[in-house]
Design an enzyme around this catalytic site. Structure first.
Site: not given
Ligand code: NDP
Length: 474
Positions: A75, A128, A182, A185-186, A189
Site C-alpha cells: 500500500k 500500469s 505514471k 498517465h493516470n 486517463e
Molecule cells: P494494496 O494497496 O491493497 O496493499 C496491500 C498490501 O500492502 C498487502 O500485501 C499488505 O500486507 C501490504 N501492507 C500494507 N501495510 C503494510 C505495512 N505497514 N507493512 C508491510 N506491508 C503492508 O495492494 P494492491 O496489490 O492493490 O496494490 C499494491 C500497490 O500497487 C499500491 O501501491 C497500489 O497503489 C499500486 N497499484 C495498484 C494497482 C491496482 O490496480 N490495484 C495498479 C497499479 C498500481 P498484508 O497482506 O500483511 O496486509
C-alpha cells in the site's frame, strides 16, 4: 539456489507481478507481512515457475542473489516507508530497491536520496494495467539511476507488454521520473474517461440515443482514429444489461464518481509547474462535482435549465461528437505532454517524450492507436505543442468546426461538457493573436504596481495611477 528477484507485498498486484516474473523464467523470492498470502500464492500457482517463499524479512533478503533486486508492492505511503526502513539495515551496497506502488514522485525523490546515502539504488517504477496487466504484461515506467536499469531493465522489459515486438518499458529518467510519468498517465486517463462520458451524455440526453445503440456507436468509433482500450470497453459497459432489473447497466449505477488521488496529484503538480492541464483538471473537478449529492439535489430544485432546445440532426451530430471527442483528446494529451516536458526540465530528467508514447501502447488503460502518432511527432524535433505537430494539427483543424457546433449545442441544451468546452477554449487560447492578458497586466499594475512590459520597447514599466498617470521605468 538464490532467487534472481524478490517481491514483497503479495496482494493482487504483487502476487500477479511475482507470477509474471516466474512465468518468464525468473526465480522469485516471496514475502508478505502476513505469511498466509505467501503460502496461498505458492499453493495455487507454485507450478508456474521457481518461487522461494519466505516468512521473515531477513530470510527474504538472504534468499536473493547479489546485487539484490527487491520489488516492493505494498500500500502506497506509510507502508512503503515502513518496508524500506526494515530493509535498509539488511541490504548491501549496490542492492536495488524497486517501489512499484503508486507513490507520489516527491516521495520517490526523497526515498531515492535516502537510499543513495546508504549506497543503495532506489527505483520508483510506475506500473500500469491493473491486476491483469501485472500478470500478463504491464506498461512499466522505471525511474532511478541508469546503473540500476542495466540489471533491472532486461527483466522488466521481458515481463512488460510487447507491441510489435517492442517492450512497453523504458528507463524514464533519474529518481522520481518514472512515478511522475505514471502520475501524468493516470491524469490523462481521467481526461480520456471524462471526454468519453461527455460524448455519451451528449448523445444520450441531447439526441435520446439508447445505451444499446450507443454501444454500437462506440464500437464503430473503435474502428477508426479513436481506437483504444477505453473506447472498446465503453461499448462493452454501455451494451451490458443489469441481470437483476433488465435495465441498462449504466442506468443502475449511482452517478457519483470516486477517485484515488492520482488525478488530483497531476493537477496539483501542474499548478506548481505553471502548466495548464485544463482537460485533466476539469475531469478531476467533474468527479468532485458528481460526488456532492446534497448540492446537486438543492441545485436541481433551484436552478432552471434552457427553455427550448434546438434539435440536432442525428447523423451529423453523432459525427460531430466523434470529431469533438478526438480533438479534445488530442488537447488532453498535448497538455499532459507539456507537463512531462516541464517536469523534465525542472528536475533535469531528460525524459524522451516519444518513448513515453511507445511504452503506453500496450499493457495500460490509455493504450490507443494514436499513441503511434505521438511517437512520430517527437521523432524529429520536439514540437512546441503536440497540437502543432503536423498530424495532430491537421486532425484538430479538420475537427474544429464540429467541435464548436458540439460545444454550442451542449450550452444551448444545458448539458455540462466541462472537458469538451475547456479543451476548445485552450485551443482558441493558444491560437489567439492577442490575448486579454494585456488587460490583466494593466489591472495588476493599477492595484498593485506589479509593472508591465510594452509591445513597442524593451524594459519594465509602471504607470503612476494615483498620481498624474505618468509612465515610469520600473
Ligand atoms: P494494496 O494497496 O491493497 O496493499 C496491500 C498490501 O500492502 C498487502 O500485501 C499488505 O500486507 C501490504 N501492507 C500494507 N501495510 C503494510 C505495512 N505497514 N507493512 C508491510 N506491508 C503492508 O495492494 P494492491 O496489490 O492493490 O496494490 C499494491 C500497490 O500497487 C499500491 O501501491 C497500489 O497503489 C499500486 N497499484 C495498484 C494497482 C491496482 O490496480 N490495484 C495498479 C497499479 C498500481 P498484508 O497482506 O500483511 O496486509
Amino acid at each position: 539456489t538464490q532467487a534472481q528477484i524478490g517481491v514483497t507485498g503479495l496482494a493482487v498486484m504483487g502476487r500477479n507481478l511475482a507470477r509474471n516474473l516466474a512465468r518468464n523464467g525468473f526465480s522469485v523470492a516471496l514475502h508478505n507481512r502476513t505469511p498466509a498470502r505467501t503460502r496461498s500464492l505458492v499453493e495455487e500457482h507454485g507450478d508456474e515457475g521457481v518461487f522461494v517463499p519466505t516468512e521473515s524479512v531477513a530470510d527474504f533478503v538472504a534468499a536473493l542473489e547479489r546485487p539484490r533486486r527487491i520489488v516492493i508492492m505494498v500500500k502506497a505511503g506509510g507502508p512503503t516507508d515502513a518496508v524500506i526502513e526494515e530493509l535498509i539495515p539488511l541490504l548491501d551496497e549496490g542492492d536495488i530497491v524497486i517501489d512499484c506502488g503508486n507513490a507520489h514522485f516527491a516521495d520517490t525523490r526523497r526515498r531515492e536520496a535516502q537510499l543513495r546515502e546508504h549506497g543503495l539504488h532506489f527505483v520508483g517504477a510506475g506500473v500500469s494495467g491493473g491486476e491483469e496487466g501485472a500478470l500478463l504484461g504491464p506498461s512499466i515506467m522505471p525511474g532511478g539511476s541508469k546503473e540500476s536499469y542495466q540489471t533491472l531493465g532486461p527483466m522488466f522489459e521481458k515481463i512488460a507488454a510487447q507491441v510489435d515486438g517492442v517492450p512497453c518499458c523504458v528507463h524514464v529518467g533519474p529518481d522520481g521520473a518514472g512515478h511522475f510519468v505514471k502520475m501524468v498517465h493516470n491524469g490523462i486517463e481521467y481526461a480520456d474517461m471524462q471526454l468519453i462520458a461527455e460524448a455519451y451524455h451528449l448523445l444520450r440526453d441531447g439526441l435520446g440515443v439508447s445505451p444499446k445503440e450507443l454501444a454500437e456507436i462506440f464500437a464503430e468509433w473503435n474502428s477508426g482514429d479513436l481506437e483504444s482500450f477505453l473506447i472498446e470497453i465503453t461499448a462493452e459497459v454501455l451494451g451490458h444489461v443489469d441481470a437483476a432489473t433488465g435495465n441498462a447497466f449504466v442506468d443502475v449505477i449511482v452517478d457519483q464518481a470516486e477517485q484515488k488521488g492520482t488525478g488530483r496529484w497531476t493537477v496539483q503538480t501542474a499548478l506548481d509547474l505553471g502548466v495548464p492541464v485544463t482537460g485533466i483538471a476539469e475531469a478531476t473537478f467533474a468527479r468532485a462535482l458528481s460526488a456532492h449529492p446534497e448540492q446537486r439535489v438543492a441545485a436541481q430544485k433551484a436552478l432552471p435549465g434552457p427553455g427550448s432546445v434546438p434539435r440536432a440532426d442525428r447523423d451529423t451530430f453523432v459525427d460531430d461528437v466523434r470529431k469533438a471527442l478526438y480533438a479534445s483528446k488530442v488537447v488532453a494529451y498535448a497538455q499532459g505532454y507539456d507537463q512531462m516536458a516541464a517536469a523534465s526540465e525542472e528536475y533535469g530528467w531528460d525524459i524522451d517524450l516519444g518513448a513515453m508514447a511507445t511504452i503506453w501502447r500496450g499493457g495500460c488503460i490509455i493504450r490507443a492507436r494514436f499513441l503511434d502518432r505521438i511517437k512520430e511527432a517527437y521523432e524529429h524535433e520536439r514540437p512546441e505543442s503536440l497540437l502543432v505537430a503536423p498530424y495532430f494539427r491537421d486532425a484538430v483543424a479538420e475537427g474544429q468546426e464540429a467541435w464548436r457546433r458540439v460545444v454550442v449545442h451542449a450550452a444551448q441544451a444545458g448539458i455540462p461538457t466541462p472537458a469538451f468546452s475547456s479543451s476548445l477554449a485552450y485551443y482558441d487560447g493558444l491560437r489567439t493573436d492577442r490575448l486579454p492578458a494585456s488587460l490583466i497586466q494593466g489591472l495588476r499594475d493599477f492595484f498593485g504596481a506589479h509593472t508591465y512590459k510594452r509591445v513597442d520597447k524593451e524594459g519594465t514599466f509602471h504607470t503612476l495611477w494615483s498620481d498624474d498617470r505618468r509612465e515610469v521605468e520600473a
